[in-house]
Design a protein around this motif. Structure first.
Motif, mmCIF file in Angstrom:
data_model
loop_
_atom_site.group_PDB
_atom_site.id
_atom_site.type_symbol
_atom_site.label_atom_id
_atom_site.label_comp_id
_atom_site.label_asym_id
_atom_site.label_seq_id
_atom_site.Cartn_x
_atom_site.Cartn_y
_atom_site.Cartn_z
ATOM 1 N N THR A 517 59.893 105.663 43.839
ATOM 2 C CA THR A 517 60.684 105.442 42.626
ATOM 3 C C THR A 517 60.094 104.297 41.812
ATOM 4 O O THR A 517 59.437 103.400 42.351
ATOM 5 C CB THR A 517 62.149 105.102 42.965
ATOM 6 N N PHE A 518 60.306 104.371 40.505
ATOM 7 C CA PHE A 518 59.899 103.276 39.620
ATOM 8 C C PHE A 518 60.797 103.309 38.390
ATOM 9 O O PHE A 518 61.474 104.299 38.112
ATOM 10 C CB PHE A 518 58.416 103.371 39.238
ATOM 11 N N ARG A 519 60.814 102.200 37.691
ATOM 12 C CA ARG A 519 61.639 102.100 36.482
ATOM 13 C C ARG A 519 60.729 102.083 35.259
ATOM 14 O O ARG A 519 59.771 101.307 35.201
ATOM 15 C CB ARG A 519 62.505 100.839 36.505
ATOM 16 N N PHE A 520 61.042 102.955 34.293
ATOM 17 C CA PHE A 520 60.226 103.067 33.087
ATOM 18 C C PHE A 520 61.103 103.556 31.951
ATOM 19 O O PHE A 520 61.971 104.415 32.159
ATOM 20 C CB PHE A 520 59.066 104.052 33.326
ATOM 21 N N ALA A 521 60.897 103.008 30.767
ATOM 22 C CA ALA A 521 61.684 103.364 29.575
ATOM 23 C C ALA A 521 63.179 103.145 29.815
ATOM 24 O O ALA A 521 64.023 103.851 29.263
ATOM 25 C CB ALA A 521 61.414 104.815 29.168
ATOM 26 N N GLY A 522 63.479 102.183 30.696
ATOM 27 C CA GLY A 522 64.878 101.881 30.997
ATOM 28 C C GLY A 522 65.536 102.856 31.942
ATOM 29 O O GLY A 522 66.750 102.800 32.144
ATOM 30 N N LEU A 523 64.761 103.752 32.559
ATOM 31 C CA LEU A 523 65.319 104.769 33.454
ATOM 32 C C LEU A 523 64.779 104.581 34.869
ATOM 33 O O LEU A 523 63.630 104.161 35.059
ATOM 34 C CB LEU A 523 64.954 106.173 32.955
ATOM 35 N N ASP A 524 65.590 104.909 35.865
ATOM 36 C CA ASP A 524 65.143 104.947 37.252
ATOM 37 C C ASP A 524 64.613 106.342 37.540
ATOM 38 O O ASP A 524 65.322 107.349 37.357
ATOM 39 C CB ASP A 524 66.298 104.619 38.198
ATOM 40 N N LEU A 525 63.346 106.415 37.973
ATOM 41 C CA LEU A 525 62.664 107.697 38.112
ATOM 42 C C LEU A 525 62.112 107.872 39.518
ATOM 43 O O LEU A 525 61.704 106.903 40.167
ATOM 44 C CB LEU A 525 61.512 107.791 37.099
ATOM 45 N N GLU A 526 62.105 109.126 39.973
ATOM 46 C CA GLU A 526 61.504 109.465 41.265
ATOM 47 C C GLU A 526 60.344 110.408 41.021
ATOM 48 O O GLU A 526 60.434 111.360 40.233
ATOM 49 C CB GLU A 526 62.530 110.134 42.177
ATOM 50 N N VAL A 527 59.242 110.156 41.701
ATOM 51 C CA VAL A 527 58.034 110.968 41.530
ATOM 52 C C VAL A 527 58.193 112.290 42.251
ATOM 53 O O VAL A 527 58.528 112.336 43.437
ATOM 54 C CB VAL A 527 56.799 110.216 42.070
ATOM 55 N N GLU A 528 57.947 113.386 41.517
ATOM 56 C CA GLU A 528 57.915 114.709 42.142
ATOM 57 C C GLU A 528 56.488 115.128 42.459
ATOM 58 O O GLU A 528 56.250 115.856 43.415
ATOM 59 C CB GLU A 528 58.578 115.745 41.232
ATOM 60 N N GLY A 529 55.550 114.678 41.646
ATOM 61 C CA GLY A 529 54.170 115.030 41.898
ATOM 62 C C GLY A 529 53.276 114.655 40.733
ATOM 63 O O GLY A 529 53.738 114.234 39.669
ATOM 64 N N VAL A 530 51.950 114.775 40.950
ATOM 65 C CA VAL A 530 50.956 114.506 39.917
ATOM 66 C C VAL A 530 50.169 115.778 39.688
ATOM 67 O O VAL A 530 49.678 116.402 40.641
ATOM 68 C CB VAL A 530 49.997 113.372 40.339
ATOM 69 N N ARG A 531 50.077 116.195 38.415
ATOM 70 C CA ARG A 531 49.265 117.377 38.100
ATOM 71 C C ARG A 531 48.409 117.054 36.886
ATOM 72 O O ARG A 531 48.900 116.575 35.876
ATOM 73 C CB ARG A 531 50.144 118.597 37.847
ATOM 74 N N ASP A 532 47.117 117.304 37.033
ATOM 75 C CA ASP A 532 46.153 116.939 36.003
ATOM 76 C C ASP A 532 46.337 115.460 35.656
ATOM 77 O O ASP A 532 46.203 114.607 36.506
ATOM 78 C CB ASP A 532 46.301 117.836 34.776
ATOM 79 N N LEU A 533 46.667 115.168 34.403
ATOM 80 C CA LEU A 533 46.881 113.780 33.980
ATOM 81 C C LEU A 533 48.343 113.536 33.650
ATOM 82 O O LEU A 533 48.679 112.775 32.743
ATOM 83 C CB LEU A 533 45.995 113.461 32.773
ATOM 84 N N GLU A 534 49.246 114.193 34.418
ATOM 85 C CA GLU A 534 50.679 114.042 34.205
ATOM 86 C C GLU A 534 51.363 113.604 35.495
ATOM 87 O O GLU A 534 51.004 114.031 36.590
ATOM 88 C CB GLU A 534 51.302 115.363 33.731
ATOM 89 N N LEU A 535 52.329 112.720 35.330
ATOM 90 C CA LEU A 535 53.166 112.274 36.438
ATOM 91 C C LEU A 535 54.533 112.920 36.234
ATOM 92 O O LEU A 535 55.254 112.603 35.294
ATOM 93 C CB LEU A 535 53.278 110.744 36.405
ATOM 94 N N VAL A 536 54.867 113.868 37.097
ATOM 95 C CA VAL A 536 56.113 114.617 36.969
ATOM 96 C C VAL A 536 57.211 113.870 37.719
ATOM 97 O O VAL A 536 57.052 113.520 38.893
ATOM 98 C CB VAL A 536 55.965 116.047 37.508
ATOM 99 N N VAL A 537 58.336 113.643 37.025
ATOM 100 C CA VAL A 537 59.395 112.806 37.603
ATOM 101 C C VAL A 537 60.755 113.478 37.428
ATOM 102 O O VAL A 537 60.908 114.448 36.684
ATOM 103 C CB VAL A 537 59.425 111.415 36.924
ATOM 104 N N LYS A 538 61.723 112.916 38.135
ATOM 105 C CA LYS A 538 63.117 113.291 37.936
ATOM 106 C C LYS A 538 63.952 112.017 38.005
ATOM 107 O O LYS A 538 63.457 110.957 38.429
ATOM 108 C CB LYS A 538 63.571 114.291 38.990
ATOM 109 N N ALA A 539 65.201 112.110 37.579
ATOM 110 C CA ALA A 539 66.086 110.942 37.615
ATOM 111 C C ALA A 539 66.316 110.502 39.045
ATOM 112 O O ALA A 539 66.429 111.325 39.959
ATOM 113 C CB ALA A 539 67.406 111.253 36.926
ATOM 114 N N ALA A 540 66.335 109.188 39.261
ATOM 115 C CA ALA A 540 66.585 108.632 40.597
ATOM 116 C C ALA A 540 67.877 107.833 40.578
ATOM 117 O O ALA A 540 68.369 107.419 39.527
ATOM 118 C CB ALA A 540 65.416 107.755 41.023
#
Length: 813
Positions: A517-540
């Motif tokens: 998990t990490f905090r970004f743009a004021g949101l708590d996020l959980e990493v679902e995975g990395v694809r190409d040059l994208e970090l796919v996240v969901k709310a944590a």
């Protein structure tokens, strides 16, 4: 005397709002009517932008057209360092245009502009185009640019101090030279509230360095700003740390007491960190926003719109909003941590009220005791109206190479004619024919060692001596990769549905695993995975770490450094300091001594079975970091068994297993000859500088159609080329450009040389039995310097109290 009178329609518009045209606004109109370029230096809130555009509005006024049709084609270019500023100016410029009923179309153009709109702008341009230096350079790379800019009457450069002295300024200077060639009667206007040396900027603005062609217009003085320092209500000013997190409860109370508060931080990490802390105490659920350059365009636009509508009580931001954005309802500006320069502080203070006749209110929040002194020095400079800024330096070769390629994309060129055009800008007036030939050969072949590879062949010269593209596809590749800002490679942060939140650096993203998990743009996020040059996240549900960024540090200016040293020497002036800060200095003076202006103080003492020396240089982090690298190498050669060093803006601490008895031997001037060269060549610095100039110069491409290289791929490519050139062509154009960057921007060689000069002239070495009060702020950084600023504040404060107890207690004797 040129009549500066306003057209009747514009005069009536001023009167209808209860305003009057100010002296400097009429001065800009008079300069334009006299056929002169102009530099306007006026306080924030003085109506600089309107002053810059008054000649344009007047050209479209029906009373001056006398029945003739309004001008067709592109009339005025507005160039700003920030996209946000261009959008803000568009909103504000449309007000007089619509109120008066002037037939002027205004549009913006930046990297965020859709491609279909960009194409339409080239075919049917607006009368006024608001853009950035990079977008202007790209626009000049199209074949239709000759026709597009033939009608250009005026270029308005806003916040010119923010980029004229750097590479973006080099690019803009070259673009101005090209525009002047396409539209010889074009007038240049530059605007700023914080120019320290107007004559130097007049020279930069003038074609062929003809300073007399540039009128200096000075604004009416405004109400002096009201600047205060925030101090802990019950506790003491912290010994260490830079986040000033201790102040968050007090700042929240101020947010509650004011309509709108703007909270500035010096880094994107600190913006996220302070935003999180404010939300943790936001029991009233006040609308508080965040804004920095790594957030998505949609997120930034949403926050900017909310601020413009007065819907936010506070906004935490970085330098992404400290230039000219006009939000008149801001009651208070808060600067978290030291401002690093009086001009930067003046610029940020000016966001409050943004009206000339009303004082701007600002609060400085120091993170530690040295930052308290720096904040006091900055406050004094603002009170005195003193500004600081960077000096101009010769134009960069990698930027020139990019410009040559842009010119080739626009159409064939004759090298002598283009050289004359380039030399008409002050930044490149030094360029001789031999240097010009080197630049052309680099763009044509990549240089002697690379000429056998077709992929580096970009332009060719025909039998008539005219240069043109080697292949038409080179134009698309140039436009895809051109630019001056070379940030660390980024990963797009997206939800699974595709919604973008912004970008984090690739190195940070690569450290994350699914479930982190990490905090970004004021949101708590959980990493679902990395694809190409994208970090796919969901709310944590829980907060995690905050992304750190490798952006350049803002150095302490020489102006403020000199003021801080003068404060230390002025004991009578300590009476205005808080008791704990005054005690800190008094005990330092009693136990050791205070560094005097013009001298280099070195303190040596044992601590935890090691030997430490602290050098009080006041030359900024870059110079101190470079000096630390060089001194530890010399310590190793002298058998002193160095174990490390740590630096801040004010001092450098080094330590090892053996005592430094003669620091002067470690600081002899010849360290800047062979030893400096060897260190830079063997370190990551020159490779990093080469990576940047290789990208700017077009030797290495970040993007291909439909595909973007990762940061690791770009670094791998540049490292391979660097190794080849260093071995076979050490005088290659880009090696030279990388060295220029390493000397100025990365190591601050000039300020490093100042330290060594003082060491030879007035070095004072004090040997002690324990750590001193003045050494505590740098000593608490040991072991923490690899952590992002603010991340270890609690640990820092605990460590500081232990060190402080040793430093402040009476002697054991």
């Amino acid at each position: 005397m040129i009549d500066p009178a306003l057209p009747a329609e514009i005069e009536d518009w001023f009167a209808g709002r209860g305003w009057r045209a100010r002296r400097h606004q009429l001065g800009m109109l008079a300069a334009a009517r006299a056929g002169k370029h102009a530099l306007l230096v006026a306080d924030t809130g003085a109506g600089k932008t309107l002053a810059g555009f008054l000649p344009t509005l007047a050209d479209f006024a029906p009373s001056l057209l006398h029945g003739a049709a309004a001008p067709e084609g592109l009339h005025t270019l507005y160039v700003s360092p920030l996209k946000a500023l261009a959008h803000d100016v568009q909103r504000n410029l449309l007000t007089p245009i619509e109120d008066i009923g002037l037939p002027i179309r205004v549009e913006t153009r930046s990297g965020d502009t859709p491609s279909d709109r960009k194409a339409r702008q080239r075919a049917r341009p607006p009368h006024v185009l608001l853009t950035t230096p990079e977008s202007l350079s790209l626009l000049l790379s199209y074949p239709e640019s000759t026709e597009l800019f033939a009608t250009l009457k005026r270029v308005v450069i806003d916040e010119v101090h923010a980029f004229a002295t750097g590479k973006r300024g080099d690019l803009l200077a070259l673009s101005l030279a090209r525009l002047q060639a396409l539209a010889p009667a074009m007038q240049r206007a530059a605007l700023s509230a914080t120019v320290a040396d107007p004559e130097a900027f007049r020279g930069w603005l003038a074609p062929w360095g003809d300073v007399d062609s540039v009128a200096l217009v000075e604004g009416e003085p405004g109400a002096p700003p009201e600047v205060e320092l925030l101090l802990p209500q019950e506790e003491r000013v912290p010994w260490g740390g830079h986040a000033a997190a201790w102040a968050v409860p007090q700042i929240y109370d101020l947010i509650r007491a004011n309509r709108t508060t703007l909270v500035f931080t010096n880094t994107r990490f600190l913006a996220e960190y302070i935003f999180q802390l404010l939300w943790d105490v936001n029991d009233d659920k006040l609308p508080i926003g965040i804004h920095h350059g790594s957030l998505s365009k949609e997120a930034r636009r949403k926050v900017e719109g909310a601020m413009a509508r007065g819907e936010l009580r506070a906004l935490v931001c970085t330098a992404s909003l400290d230039l000219g954005v006009d939000w008149g309802d801001i009651d208070l500006v808060v600067q978290m941590g030291a401002p690093k320069g009086s001009s930067r502080l003046l610029q940020r203070i000016g966001r409050a009220n943004h009206r000339l006749d009303m004082p701007s209110r600002a609060l400085l929040v120091p993170g530690n005791r040295f930052e308290f002194l720096e904040a006091m020095a900055a406050k004094d400079a603002v009170d005195e109206g003193r500004r600081d800024g960077e000096d101009f330096r010769p134009g960069a070769l990698d930027v020139l190479a990019q410009h040559v390629m842009a010119c080739a994309c626009a159409g064939p060129f004759e090298e002598k004619a283009l050289l004359a055009e380039v030399r008409s800008s002050l930044a490149y007036s030094w360029l001789d024919e031999a240097g010009w030939t080197r630049v052309l050969e680099f763009v044509a072949t990549g240089g002697y060692s690379l000429r056998a590879y077709d992929r580096f062949r970009r332009i060719v010269r025909d039998k008539a001596g005219v240069w043109r593209l080697a292949h038409p596809e080179q134009a698309a590749r140039h436009r895809l990769n051109a630019g001056i800002i070379v940030d660390a490679e980024m990963l797009e942060v997206r939800f699974r549905n595709g919604r973008s939140l912004g970008k984090v650096e690739e190195n940070f993203g690569a450290s994350l695993r699914p479930g982190d998990t990490f905090r970004f743009a004021g949101l708590d996020l959980e990493v679902e995975g990395v694809r190409d040059l994208e970090l796919v996240v969901k709310a944590a549900k829980s907060a995690g770490q905050i992304p750190s960024y490798m952006g350049a540090r803002m150095p302490l200016t020489t102006h403020l450094a000199d003021r801080v040293q003068a404060m230390l020497a002025d004991r009578a002036g300590w009476a205005r300091f808080p008791d704990d800060v005054r005690e800190w200095l008094e005990v330092q003076d009693w136990r050791s001594r205070l560094p005097q202006p013009g001298e280099l103080l070195v303190e040596s003492f044992p601590h935890r079975e090691k030997h430490y020396s602290v050098l009080y240089t006041f030359e900024g982090w870059n110079a101190n970091q470079s000096l630390g690298m060089l001194i530890t190498r010399r310590m190793a050669d002298a058998g002193l068994s160095p174990m490390g060093f740590v630096a801040n803006d004010y001092s450098l601490g080094v330590w090892g297993l053996r005592r430094i008895e003669d620091p002067a031997r470690l600081l002899s001037p010849e360290i800047l000859t062979h030893e400096f060269v060897e260190w830079v060549q063997d370190s990551y610095l020159l490779r990093r500088a080469f990576r940047e100039v290789a990208v700017i110069g077009g030797l290495v491409e970040r993007q291909h159609p439909g595909k973007r290289k990762s940061g690791r791929q770009v670094t791998f490519s540049t490292d391979l080329i660097y190794d080849v050139l260093r071995k076979h062509e050490p005088d290659h154009l880009l090696i030279e450009a990388a060295w220029a960057d390493a000397r100025t921007r990365m190591t601050d060689l000039a300020r490093l040389a100042d330290v060594l000069e003082r060491a030879q002239r007035r070095l004072v070495h004090v040997e002690l039995d324990r750590v001193t009060p003045l050494a505590v702020p740098v000593m608490v950084m040991i072991g923490r310097e690899t952590l992002p600023a603010g991340a270890a504040d609690d640990e820092l404060l605990a460590e500081a109290e232990g060190l402080a107890a040793a430093a402040m207690r009476p002697s054991d004797a």
